[in-house]
Design a protein around this motif. Structure first.
Motif, short mmCIF file in Angstrom:
data_model
loop_
_atom_site.label_atom_id
_atom_site.label_comp_id
_atom_site.label_asym_id
_atom_site.label_seq_id
_atom_site.Cartn_x
_atom_site.Cartn_y
_atom_site.Cartn_z
N LEU A 128 -24.22 -42.80 20.30
CA LEU A 128 -25.49 -43.45 20.64
C LEU A 128 -26.13 -42.81 21.87
O LEU A 128 -25.46 -42.16 22.67
N ILE A 129 -27.43 -43.01 21.99
CA ILE A 129 -28.20 -42.57 23.15
C ILE A 129 -28.87 -43.81 23.72
O ILE A 129 -29.57 -44.53 23.01
N ASN A 130 -28.64 -44.06 25.03
CA ASN A 130 -29.25 -45.25 25.64
C ASN A 130 -30.70 -44.97 26.04
O ASN A 130 -31.22 -43.87 25.82
N ASP A 131 -31.34 -45.95 26.64
CA ASP A 131 -32.76 -45.83 26.99
C ASP A 131 -33.01 -44.76 28.04
O ASP A 131 -34.15 -44.29 28.20
N ASP A 132 -31.97 -44.37 28.77
CA ASP A 132 -32.11 -43.33 29.79
C ASP A 132 -31.84 -41.93 29.25
O ASP A 132 -31.88 -40.95 29.98
N ASN A 171 -31.34 -45.86 18.21
CA ASN A 171 -30.48 -45.35 19.28
C ASN A 171 -29.15 -44.82 18.77
O ASN A 171 -28.41 -44.17 19.51
N LYS A 192 -23.19 -55.39 23.28
CA LYS A 192 -24.45 -54.70 23.54
C LYS A 192 -25.26 -54.63 22.26
O LYS A 192 -24.77 -54.18 21.22
N ASP A 193 -26.53 -55.09 22.32
CA ASP A 193 -27.44 -54.99 21.18
C ASP A 193 -28.29 -53.74 21.33
O ASP A 193 -28.90 -53.50 22.39
N LEU A 194 -28.34 -52.94 20.26
CA LEU A 194 -29.11 -51.70 20.29
C LEU A 194 -29.96 -51.57 19.03
O LEU A 194 -29.56 -52.00 17.94
N ASP A 206 -28.93 -40.93 27.96
CA ASP A 206 -27.52 -40.56 28.08
C ASP A 206 -26.82 -40.78 26.73
O ASP A 206 -27.07 -41.77 26.04
N GLU A 207 -25.92 -39.87 26.40
CA GLU A 207 -25.21 -39.95 25.11
C GLU A 207 -23.78 -40.43 25.33
O GLU A 207 -23.09 -39.99 26.24
N PHE A 208 -23.34 -41.33 24.45
CA PHE A 208 -21.99 -41.87 24.51
C PHE A 208 -21.41 -41.88 23.09
O PHE A 208 -22.13 -42.03 22.11
#
Length: 245
Positions: free
Chosen positions: A186-190, A228, A222-224, A192-194
């Protein structure tokens, strides 16, 4: 009630459309609906495919209606010889059905998540040349790769250093079997990849969102938005090394 009717109950429980299941698992379009209308029987090959791909589905319930629809623990439950008396088949026939479409021997590439520049790219390409080793485990379902666990978010079910073995799926809502464990890129709103293993559940935010849940209660859900999510892989097995000497 026949197995086809019970399987429809399972699909409804999981929120999966029959046409989506047919497409994702190589069944002809409308096959399940036709069998349901005819009150027909699912063939052995189809039963094997269902049991192989629906990891939380209890085969005893599917074939006989006994026990619970969902396995109590689909990562630790094993069938012993005494379980065969639940079925109205001969032992040889049951062995074929409960065994599922396993592969006697396959070489599974092992990747290093920390060394990969983009696991999302790795998910997409499936480039075995980027692997650091190979794993051979007999009689596993078809798998695409394996990675080391690098966090404690799924502890105690998984701990850092364990190996998880996965099968890639398209990162769309219709492909998700709710409540299963996935390797999620996933990629968050900033930006960053995890990449992490998580339980994937329905989100209260709407149909375009998913909820990622940890086994470790110190980690909050965490809801995404589905946009994302750059890669999804269903976790099929895990390996733990208890000692190094």
């Amino acid at each position: 009630m026949k197995a086809i009717e019970r399987f429809y109950q399972y699909l409804e429980y999981k929120g999966v459309k029959p046409t989506r299941y047919e497409k994702d698992n190589g069944l002809s379009n409308g096959y399940l609906g036709t069998q349901l209308k005819r009150n027909g029987n699912l063939g052995e090959d189809i039963l094997n495919k269902i049991i192989d791909n629906c990891l939380d589905l209890n085969p005893v319930w599917l074939l006989t209606g006994r026990e619970n629809m969902i396995k109590i623990n689909n990562y630790t439950e094993n069938f012993e010889r005494n379980d065969l008396n639940y079925f109205n088949e001969s032992p040889s026939e049951i062995f074929k059905i409960t065994k599922g479409e396993t592969i006697q021997k396959q070489s599974i590439p092992l990747y290093n998540m920390q060394a990969s520049t983009s696991m999302a790219t790795l998910f997409k390409e499936g480039d075995a040349d980027k692997s650091i080793d190979k794993i051979v485990i007999p009689n596993l379902p078809k798998c695409d790769g394996a990675v080391y666990v690098g966090s404690d978010s799924m502890y105690p079910l998984l701990k850092s250093g364990d190996i998880i073995i996965y099968k890639k799926v398209a990162a769309i809502i219709e492909n998700i079997y709710w409540g299963e464990m996935y390797l999620v890129s996933l990629i968050n709103d900033d930006g960053d990849e995890f990449v992490m293993p998580k339980w994937v559940q329905k989100s209260e935010k709407g149909d375009e969102f998913i909820k990622l849940v940890s086994e470790n209660k110190q980690h909050q859900p965490k809801d995404l938005h589905i946009s994302n999510i750059k890669g999804l892989a269903l976790i099929k097995a895990s390996v733990r090394i208890n000692v190094t000497y």
